[in-house]
Scaffold this motif. Structure first.
Motif, PDB file in Angstrom:
ATOM      1  N   MET A 268       0.834  -1.197   0.000  1.00 31.45           N
ATOM      2  CA  MET A 268       0.000   0.000   0.000  1.00 31.45           C
ATOM      3  C   MET A 268       0.874   1.254   0.000  1.00 31.45           C
ATOM      4  O   MET A 268       0.587   2.224  -0.712  1.00 31.45           O
ATOM      5  N   THR A 269       1.947   1.244   0.755  1.00 28.63           N
ATOM      6  CA  THR A 269       2.864   2.383   0.790  1.00 28.63           C
ATOM      7  C   THR A 269       3.456   2.643  -0.585  1.00 28.63           C
ATOM      8  O   THR A 269       3.469   3.780  -1.065  1.00 28.63           O
ATOM      9  N   ILE A 270       3.940   1.601  -1.219  1.00 26.47           N
ATOM     10  CA  ILE A 270       4.561   1.744  -2.541  1.00 26.47           C
ATOM     11  C   ILE A 270       3.561   2.315  -3.544  1.00 26.47           C
ATOM     12  O   ILE A 270       3.855   3.273  -4.259  1.00 26.47           O
ATOM     13  N   VAL A 271       2.369   1.742  -3.583  1.00 24.55           N
ATOM     14  CA  VAL A 271       1.351   2.189  -4.545  1.00 24.55           C
ATOM     15  C   VAL A 271       0.947   3.640  -4.277  1.00 24.55           C
ATOM     16  O   VAL A 271       0.894   4.465  -5.200  1.00 24.55           O
ATOM     17  N   LEU A 272       0.667   3.970  -3.017  1.00 25.13           N
ATOM     18  CA  LEU A 272       0.232   5.330  -2.705  1.00 25.13           C
ATOM     19  C   LEU A 272       1.314   6.369  -3.009  1.00 25.13           C
ATOM     20  O   LEU A 272       1.016   7.440  -3.540  1.00 25.13           O
ATOM     21  N   VAL A 273       2.553   6.052  -2.704  1.00 22.92           N
ATOM     22  CA  VAL A 273       3.627   7.017  -2.969  1.00 22.92           C
ATOM     23  C   VAL A 273       3.842   7.178  -4.468  1.00 22.92           C
ATOM     24  O   VAL A 273       4.072   8.291  -4.954  1.00 22.92           O
ATOM     25  N   ILE A 274       3.730   6.098  -5.224  1.00 15.98           N
ATOM     26  CA  ILE A 274       3.839   6.216  -6.688  1.00 15.98           C
ATOM     27  C   ILE A 274       2.699   7.078  -7.236  1.00 15.98           C
ATOM     28  O   ILE A 274       2.917   7.936  -8.095  1.00 15.98           O
ATOM     29  N   VAL A 275       1.495   6.876  -6.727  1.00 13.85           N
ATOM     30  CA  VAL A 275       0.364   7.732  -7.126  1.00 13.85           C
ATOM     31  C   VAL A 275       0.669   9.188  -6.779  1.00 13.85           C
ATOM     32  O   VAL A 275       0.449  10.100  -7.585  1.00 13.85           O
ATOM     33  N   GLY A 276       1.203   9.413  -5.569  1.00 14.45           N
ATOM     34  CA  GLY A 276       1.580  10.761  -5.171  1.00 14.45           C
ATOM     35  C   GLY A 276       2.645  11.352  -6.076  1.00 14.45           C
ATOM     36  O   GLY A 276       2.607  12.543  -6.398  1.00 14.45           O
ATOM     37  N   MET A 277       3.581  10.531  -6.529  1.00 14.68           N
ATOM     38  CA  MET A 277       4.625  11.004  -7.439  1.00 14.68           C
ATOM     39  C   MET A 277       4.048  11.420  -8.791  1.00 14.68           C
ATOM     40  O   MET A 277       4.472  12.423  -9.366  1.00 14.68           O
ATOM     41  N   ILE A 278       3.098  10.649  -9.262  1.00  8.31           N
ATOM     42  CA  ILE A 278       2.460  11.005 -10.538  1.00  8.31           C
ATOM     43  C   ILE A 278       1.700  12.320 -10.395  1.00  8.31           C
ATOM     44  O   ILE A 278       1.850  13.230 -11.216  1.00  8.31           O
ATOM     45  N   ILE A 279       0.915  12.436  -9.334  1.00  9.83           N
ATOM     46  CA  ILE A 279       0.184  13.684  -9.092  1.00  9.83           C
ATOM     47  C   ILE A 279       1.173  14.827  -8.880  1.00  9.83           C
ATOM     48  O   ILE A 279       0.995  15.927  -9.409  1.00  9.83           O
ATOM     49  N   GLY A 280       2.218  14.558  -8.119  1.00 10.78           N
ATOM     50  CA  GLY A 280       3.220  15.578  -7.840  1.00 10.78           C
ATOM     51  C   GLY A 280       3.945  16.051  -9.079  1.00 10.78           C
ATOM     52  O   GLY A 280       4.241  17.241  -9.225  1.00 10.78           O
ATOM     53  N   TYR A 281       4.218  15.147  -9.991  1.00 10.23           N
ATOM     54  CA  TYR A 281       4.924  15.517 -11.217  1.00 10.23           C
ATOM     55  C   TYR A 281       4.059  16.391 -12.117  1.00 10.23           C
ATOM     56  O   TYR A 281       4.516  17.379 -12.677  1.00 10.23           O
ATOM     57  N   PHE A 282       2.792  16.008 -12.251  1.00  9.78           N
ATOM     58  CA  PHE A 282       1.914  16.710 -13.182  1.00  9.78           C
ATOM     59  C   PHE A 282       1.174  17.904 -12.585  1.00  9.78           C
ATOM     60  O   PHE A 282       0.794  18.814 -13.319  1.00  9.78           O
ATOM     61  N   ALA A 283       0.944  17.903 -11.275  1.00  8.03           N
ATOM     62  CA  ALA A 283       0.072  18.955 -10.734  1.00  8.03           C
ATOM     63  C   ALA A 283       0.568  19.608  -9.446  1.00  8.03           C
ATOM     64  O   ALA A 283       0.721  20.824  -9.391  1.00  8.03           O
ATOM     65  N   TYR A 284       0.797  18.827  -8.408  1.00  6.00           N
ATOM     66  CA  TYR A 284       0.985  19.397  -7.081  1.00  6.00           C
ATOM     67  C   TYR A 284       2.036  18.577  -6.326  1.00  6.00           C
ATOM     68  O   TYR A 284       1.718  17.545  -5.732  1.00  6.00           O
ATOM     69  N   PRO A 285       3.307  19.001  -6.323  1.00  5.13           N
ATOM     70  CA  PRO A 285       4.373  18.225  -5.687  1.00  5.13           C
ATOM     71  C   PRO A 285       4.116  17.800  -4.236  1.00  5.13           C
ATOM     72  O   PRO A 285       4.461  16.665  -3.868  1.00  5.13           O
ATOM     73  N   PRO A 286       3.484  18.624  -3.382  1.00  8.03           N
ATOM     74  CA  PRO A 286       3.223  18.153  -2.015  1.00  8.03           C
ATOM     75  C   PRO A 286       2.302  16.936  -1.933  1.00  8.03           C
ATOM     76  O   PRO A 286       2.170  16.335  -0.859  1.00  8.03           O
ATOM     77  N   ALA A 287       1.681  16.545  -3.029  1.00  4.16           N
ATOM     78  CA  ALA A 287       0.878  15.318  -3.032  1.00  4.16           C
ATOM     79  C   ALA A 287       1.733  14.114  -2.651  1.00  4.16           C
ATOM     80  O   ALA A 287       1.230  13.144  -2.079  1.00  4.16           O
ATOM     81  N   ILE A 288       3.018  14.184  -2.947  1.00  6.82           N
ATOM     82  CA  ILE A 288       3.914  13.066  -2.622  1.00  6.82           C
ATOM     83  C   ILE A 288       4.004  12.891  -1.108  1.00  6.82           C
ATOM     84  O   ILE A 288       3.836  11.784  -0.594  1.00  6.82           O
ATOM     85  N   ILE A 289       4.249  13.973  -0.410  1.00  8.91           N
ATOM     86  CA  ILE A 289       4.382  13.859   1.047  1.00  8.91           C
ATOM     87  C   ILE A 289       3.047  13.486   1.689  1.00  8.91           C
ATOM     88  O   ILE A 289       3.011  12.746   2.664  1.00  8.91           O
ATOM     89  N   ILE A 290       1.954  13.953   1.127  1.00 10.64           N
ATOM     90  CA  ILE A 290       0.632  13.568   1.618  1.00 10.64           C
ATOM     91  C   ILE A 290       0.443  12.061   1.446  1.00 10.64           C
ATOM     92  O   ILE A 290      -0.017  11.369   2.355  1.00 10.64           O
ATOM     93  N   CYS A 291       0.843  11.544   0.281  1.00 13.04           N
ATOM     94  CA  CYS A 291       0.712  10.103   0.024  1.00 13.04           C
ATOM     95  C   CYS A 291       1.682   9.278   0.864  1.00 13.04           C
ATOM     96  O   CYS A 291       1.437   8.104   1.105  1.00 13.04           O
TER      97      CYS A 291
END
Length: 189
Positions: A148-171
């Motif tokens: 779950m950690t791996i998947v959520l952080v990867i999702v956060g990285m995708i969101i962070g790359y395209f839209a909002y970088p703090p999404a990574i730390i949230i994930c």
């Protein structure tokens, strides 16, 4: 090998990591609310990093409380995991000083992913080193939290790359919150 000294080493390293993180929080420039508000990102990332360290300690403390013996694979994999984890103070400061920039957030998330992968390996090696320990086998049978950690952080990285970088730390924070609030995951503590 017995686990008490190994657990003490893990505890000592995590205490040092938390100490370094807290020492990296800058002091407010003066005694005003505005000065405290200026360091909001530093404090926020410190709080997240502290929760991460505490969660890592809690998980390992609970697991190693039922482990009877370990082998060199467990020791070396945990050593590598602690090395990666020891980058957290640097990454905490890097993110705090560059909160809305993708690359620092990415490195912080990458630290989570690598730690989760290595923790999954440690679980596998613990089961192999102590096969007669039924309690350990049952606890480590369903360690969904790492996936779950791996998947959520990867999702956060995708969101962070395209839209909002703090999404990574949230994930990065979401699996910890889930582990403490979802009963099925809480049983892994």
């Amino acid at each position: 090998m017995e686990t008490e000294r190994f657990e003490a080493l893990i505890d000592a390293i995590l205490a040092i990591i938390i100490t370094i993180i807290v020492l990296e929080i800058p002091l407010a420039s003066n005694g005003s609310w505005e000065a405290l508000f200026e360091i909001k990102y530093e404090f926020l990332i410190y709080a997240i990093s502290f929760m991460v360290c505490f969660n890592f300690w809690n998980y390992n403390n609970n697991i190693f409380s039922i482990v009877n013996k370990i082998d060199p694979k467990v020791i070396w994999t945990m050593g590598i995991t602690l090395f990666v984890f020891s980058l957290l103070p640097y990454l905490t400061t890097f993110v705090a000083e560059n909160f809305y920039i993708f690359f620092p957030q990415f490195l912080y998330g990458l630290c989570f992913i690598v730690t989760a992968i290595l923790s999954k390996l440690i679980s596998k090696f613990l089961k192999e080193s102590d096969p007669a320990n039924i309690a350990l086998q049952l606890v480590l049978e369903k360690d969904y939290i790492f996936a779950m950690t791996i998947v959520l952080v990867i999702v956060g990285m995708i969101i962070g790359y395209f839209a909002y970088p703090p999404a990574i730390i949230i994930c990065c924070l979401l699996p910890i919150i889930a582990m403490w609030t979802v009963p099925k995951l809480r049983n892994q503590l």
